[in-house]
Design a protein around this motif. Sequence first.
Motif, mmCIF file in Angstrom:
data_model
loop_
_atom_site.group_PDB
_atom_site.id
_atom_site.type_symbol
_atom_site.label_atom_id
_atom_site.label_comp_id
_atom_site.label_asym_id
_atom_site.label_seq_id
_atom_site.Cartn_x
_atom_site.Cartn_y
_atom_site.Cartn_z
ATOM 1 N N GLU A 42 0.968 -1.012 0.182
ATOM 2 C CA GLU A 42 -0.113 -0.591 -0.012
ATOM 3 C C GLU A 42 0.697 0.800 -0.286
ATOM 4 O OE1 GLU A 42 -3.468 1.640 2.079
ATOM 5 O OE2 GLU A 42 -3.188 0.318 2.879
ATOM 6 N N ILE A 43 2.009 1.375 0.823
ATOM 7 C CA ILE A 43 2.702 2.811 1.227
ATOM 8 C C ILE A 43 3.596 2.475 -0.773
ATOM 9 C CG2 ILE A 43 4.698 3.211 0.932
ATOM 10 C CD1 ILE A 43 4.331 1.713 3.846
ATOM 11 N N PHE A 44 3.823 1.390 -1.085
ATOM 12 C CA PHE A 44 4.062 2.247 -3.012
ATOM 13 C C PHE A 44 3.165 2.412 -3.377
ATOM 14 C CE2 PHE A 44 8.267 -0.039 -1.277
ATOM 15 C CZ PHE A 44 8.852 0.567 -1.685
ATOM 16 N N ILE A 45 2.050 2.016 -3.467
ATOM 17 C CA ILE A 45 1.127 2.751 -4.161
ATOM 18 C C ILE A 45 1.069 4.809 -4.138
ATOM 19 C CG2 ILE A 45 -1.475 3.833 -4.504
ATOM 20 C CD1 ILE A 45 -1.967 0.925 -2.506
ATOM 21 N N HIS A 46 1.822 5.003 -3.596
ATOM 22 C CA HIS A 46 1.537 6.470 -3.409
ATOM 23 C C HIS A 46 3.302 7.213 -3.287
ATOM 24 C CE1 HIS A 46 -2.398 6.413 -2.254
ATOM 25 N NE2 HIS A 46 -2.045 4.964 -1.340
ATOM 26 N N GLU A 47 4.011 5.745 -2.497
ATOM 27 C CA GLU A 47 5.830 5.848 -2.744
ATOM 28 C C GLU A 47 5.879 5.393 -3.536
ATOM 29 O OE1 GLU A 47 6.504 9.198 -1.298
ATOM 30 O OE2 GLU A 47 4.785 9.350 0.301
ATOM 31 N N GLN A 48 6.879 5.667 -4.280
ATOM 32 C CA GLN A 48 7.826 4.768 -4.909
ATOM 33 C C GLN A 48 9.354 4.745 -4.634
ATOM 34 O OE1 GLN A 48 5.120 7.442 -7.076
ATOM 35 N NE2 GLN A 48 4.799 5.971 -6.232
ATOM 36 N N VAL A 50 12.640 3.966 -2.376
ATOM 37 C CA VAL A 50 12.733 2.882 -1.285
ATOM 38 C C VAL A 50 12.599 3.298 -0.028
ATOM 39 C CG1 VAL A 50 13.444 0.782 0.078
ATOM 40 C CG2 VAL A 50 12.997 1.234 -2.920
ATOM 41 N N GLU A 51 13.932 4.442 -0.101
ATOM 42 C CA GLU A 51 13.938 6.063 1.136
ATOM 43 C C GLU A 51 12.612 6.295 1.586
ATOM 44 O OE1 GLU A 51 15.417 5.944 -1.680
ATOM 45 O OE2 GLU A 51 17.529 6.652 -1.585
ATOM 46 N N ALA A 52 11.408 6.650 0.824
ATOM 47 C CA ALA A 52 10.914 7.442 1.538
ATOM 48 C C ALA A 52 9.330 5.865 1.864
ATOM 49 C CB ALA A 52 10.002 7.846 0.139
ATOM 50 N N ALA A 53 9.460 5.299 1.429
ATOM 51 C CA ALA A 53 8.695 4.101 1.620
ATOM 52 C C ALA A 53 8.800 3.716 3.256
ATOM 53 C CB ALA A 53 8.820 2.804 0.705
ATOM 54 N N TYR A 54 9.979 3.799 3.408
ATOM 55 C CA TYR A 54 10.596 2.905 4.590
ATOM 56 C C TYR A 54 9.958 4.376 5.709
ATOM 57 C CZ TYR A 54 14.419 1.711 8.508
ATOM 58 O OH TYR A 54 14.043 0.461 9.537
ATOM 59 N N GLU A 55 10.275 4.871 5.672
ATOM 60 C CA GLU A 55 9.572 6.184 6.830
ATOM 61 C C GLU A 55 8.289 6.119 6.344
ATOM 62 O OE1 GLU A 55 9.707 11.102 6.302
ATOM 63 O OE2 GLU A 55 11.106 10.462 5.507
ATOM 64 N N GLN A 56 7.559 5.781 5.402
ATOM 65 C CA GLN A 56 6.251 5.634 6.212
ATOM 66 C C GLN A 56 6.101 4.447 6.715
ATOM 67 O OE1 GLN A 56 3.697 7.459 5.642
ATOM 68 N NE2 GLN A 56 4.502 9.453 4.171
ATOM 69 N N PHE A 57 6.863 3.880 6.308
ATOM 70 C CA PHE A 57 6.251 2.310 6.936
ATOM 71 C C PHE A 57 6.756 2.297 8.771
ATOM 72 C CE2 PHE A 57 8.164 -2.143 8.854
ATOM 73 C CZ PHE A 57 6.778 -2.837 8.138
ATOM 74 N N GLN A 58 7.880 3.354 9.139
ATOM 75 C CA GLN A 58 8.263 3.657 10.652
ATOM 76 C C GLN A 58 6.681 4.321 10.928
ATOM 77 O OE1 GLN A 58 12.072 5.157 9.564
ATOM 78 N NE2 GLN A 58 13.237 3.506 11.218
ATOM 79 N N LYS A 59 6.400 5.250 10.306
ATOM 80 C CA LYS A 59 5.827 5.913 11.227
ATOM 81 C C LYS A 59 3.684 5.101 11.509
ATOM 82 C CE LYS A 59 6.273 10.275 8.907
ATOM 83 N NZ LYS A 59 6.345 11.163 7.764
#
Length: 367
Positions: A42-48, A50-59
């Motif tokens: 789901e994160i990779f729907i909006h973030e392309q 890997v760094e931004a995706a990991y940041e969202q995953f941590q949040k």
Amino acid sequence: MLRKYVASTFLRIKNSRVLVVHDWNQKKTQVIENKDWLTILEIFIHEQSVEAAYEQFQKIQASPILESKHQHIKDHINSDNFIVFVTYNTLQVFKNGFSSLPISEEQVDLTTDSRETYQVVSYLFEQAIFTDKCQSINSFDYFCQLVEDMVKLGLLAPSINALDLGDLRRRFPICPMFGFARGTAIDTYYLDKFIGEIREQVTGNVLEIGGVLLNQETFGFHNATQYQTLDLLPRSGVTLVGDVNDPTIVRPESLDTVVIFNVLEHCREPWVVVKNIYSWLKPSGQCFCMVPNAQRLHDAPIDCWRPLPQGMEHLFQDFSQQRLYLYGNPLTLIASFMGISVEELSSQELEDFHPDYPVTTCMAARK
């Protein structure tokens, strides 16, 4: 530099398991064992990146959204047959499976909800069972490894305009001669695998169509007591010259085995050829056949067909027993068309199989 990715898959639930759906009839699926993968998708729907995706995953791990925030979503879904479409900047639910695709009233767009929380997919599958109890994703390196695993399984794809076509961005194949100029052709590798499966069954009075006598030794058909070869034109190693479309060229019920590799695609009426083979075989005799599915045109003398697995089953429908042997995957399919050789791929890349991307289809059929 890390690549950018987008989610690219369909999901459904069945028997309390989340399944990745690979085809419209839903016969080809794989199980999602780890719940965290749903969040990453789901994160990779909006973030392309890997760094931004990991940041969202941590949040998300630090502050999970309360279930009450999503309760309105399931008001739109009254069926257990729903399919979730996860792709670039889009999260949709087809309320009644793929049958609802053309009907807008049967589709629910949850992209906005997803953008607010990144946890809609997990909520939709909250009743699912997950068996993978892998370690907590508490490092960027481990997150990157999971992303790579998801890419290999086809759940994530390179983001738009991020494809690296490299040497494939060309008008002409890398080798126009099937890869022979660079090593071993892909279909030769798969033919060898098929022969390894059926070698001991090639017995008795054998006819090879389109081959030469030397092939008996090359293929290791040591159980043949008599080996004949049939071809349209005379050449060294051909014992019988004639047209395989002519039913009188071989005496009925005189053969124990027929071998026909990479020939049917050159026949204008392959159904006639298979019918003739059936008549030439003794009761319980066997035919072993290979056809290419992913190969450039090679009109020697003509090139008419690329029989696919279900087409081969139809061609051999009169035989009492059939067994298909399929080989190939998206990578080896491209390699075959482009003339990339066996030696340029790893064993794993050659052995991986995807049923929707056959490079060759082989048939073992008993009369």
